[in-house]
Design a protein around this motif. Sequence first.
Motif, PDB file in Angstrom:
ATOM      1  N   ALA A  61      71.077  54.360  27.764  1.00  0.00           N
ATOM      2  CA  ALA A  61      70.692  53.361  26.772  1.00  0.00           C
ATOM      3  C   ALA A  61      71.898  53.081  25.878  1.00  0.00           C
ATOM      4  O   ALA A  61      72.718  53.971  25.627  1.00  0.00           O
ATOM      5  N   ASP A  62      71.982  51.852  25.398  1.00  0.00           N
ATOM      6  CA  ASP A  62      73.121  51.476  24.546  1.00  0.00           C
ATOM      7  C   ASP A  62      73.214  52.380  23.325  1.00  0.00           C
ATOM      8  O   ASP A  62      74.319  52.684  22.846  1.00  0.00           O
ATOM      9  N   SER A  63      72.071  52.822  22.825  1.00  0.00           N
ATOM     10  CA  SER A  63      72.043  53.608  21.594  1.00  0.00           C
ATOM     11  C   SER A  63      72.665  54.994  21.748  1.00  0.00           C
ATOM     12  O   SER A  63      72.985  55.639  20.747  1.00  0.00           O
ATOM     13  N   VAL A  64      72.833  55.456  22.988  1.00  0.00           N
ATOM     14  CA  VAL A  64      73.375  56.808  23.191  1.00  0.00           C
ATOM     15  C   VAL A  64      74.680  56.806  23.978  1.00  0.00           C
ATOM     16  O   VAL A  64      75.291  57.871  24.147  1.00  0.00           O
ATOM     17  N   LYS A  65      75.115  55.655  24.433  1.00  0.00           N
ATOM     18  CA  LYS A  65      76.363  55.600  25.220  1.00  0.00           C
ATOM     19  C   LYS A  65      77.516  56.154  24.410  1.00  0.00           C
ATOM     20  O   LYS A  65      77.674  55.842  23.227  1.00  0.00           O
ATOM     21  N   LYS A  87      72.377  61.895  15.518  1.00  0.00           N
ATOM     22  CA  LYS A  87      72.024  61.145  14.314  1.00  0.00           C
ATOM     23  C   LYS A  87      70.541  61.376  14.002  1.00  0.00           C
ATOM     24  O   LYS A  87      69.760  61.674  14.909  1.00  0.00           O
ATOM     25  N   PRO A  88      70.139  61.186  12.759  1.00  0.00           N
ATOM     26  CA  PRO A  88      68.709  61.323  12.445  1.00  0.00           C
ATOM     27  C   PRO A  88      67.829  60.422  13.307  1.00  0.00           C
ATOM     28  O   PRO A  88      66.699  60.796  13.639  1.00  0.00           O
ATOM     29  N   ASP A  89      68.344  59.260  13.716  1.00  0.00           N
ATOM     30  CA  ASP A  89      67.573  58.359  14.571  1.00  0.00           C
ATOM     31  C   ASP A  89      67.327  58.920  15.971  1.00  0.00           C
ATOM     32  O   ASP A  89      66.516  58.374  16.721  1.00  0.00           O
ATOM     33  N   ASP A  90      68.019  59.984  16.316  1.00  0.00           N
ATOM     34  CA  ASP A  90      67.790  60.625  17.614  1.00  0.00           C
ATOM     35  C   ASP A  90      66.593  61.563  17.583  1.00  0.00           C
ATOM     36  O   ASP A  90      66.197  62.094  18.626  1.00  0.00           O
TER      37      ASP A  90
END
Length: 114
Positions: A61-65, A87-90
């Motif tokens: 996913a783009d958010s974790v690349k 990150k907190p969003d993870d």
Amino acid sequence: EVQLVESGGGLVQAGGSLRLSCAASGFTFDRYPIGWFRQAPGKKREGVSCINISDGRSDYADSVKGRFTISTDNAKNTVYLQMNSLKPDDTAIYYCATGQYAYWGQGTQVTVSS
């Protein structure tokens, strides 16, 4: 019986790392891709990464690349998800799945504090 067992979750500070494991049994390991998914409270489940066991091709996913890396140990029938620069969003429950996503593990909680 197909079984997927996740482990490795926990509480970590932002910027830290964790490695998740997905131990697979009950099927030919390289038959299907294996994917990692996550679901945060109040949010839809989203795909994080997947790997084609037979040739090692992977996607993210783009958010974790650039932060997460998926890998396998075929001798142990295990898929790993190395998570860096968390990150907190993870923060979410992380699941692995296979069999064209008919089979799912029980999940492991990842909490990233700010």
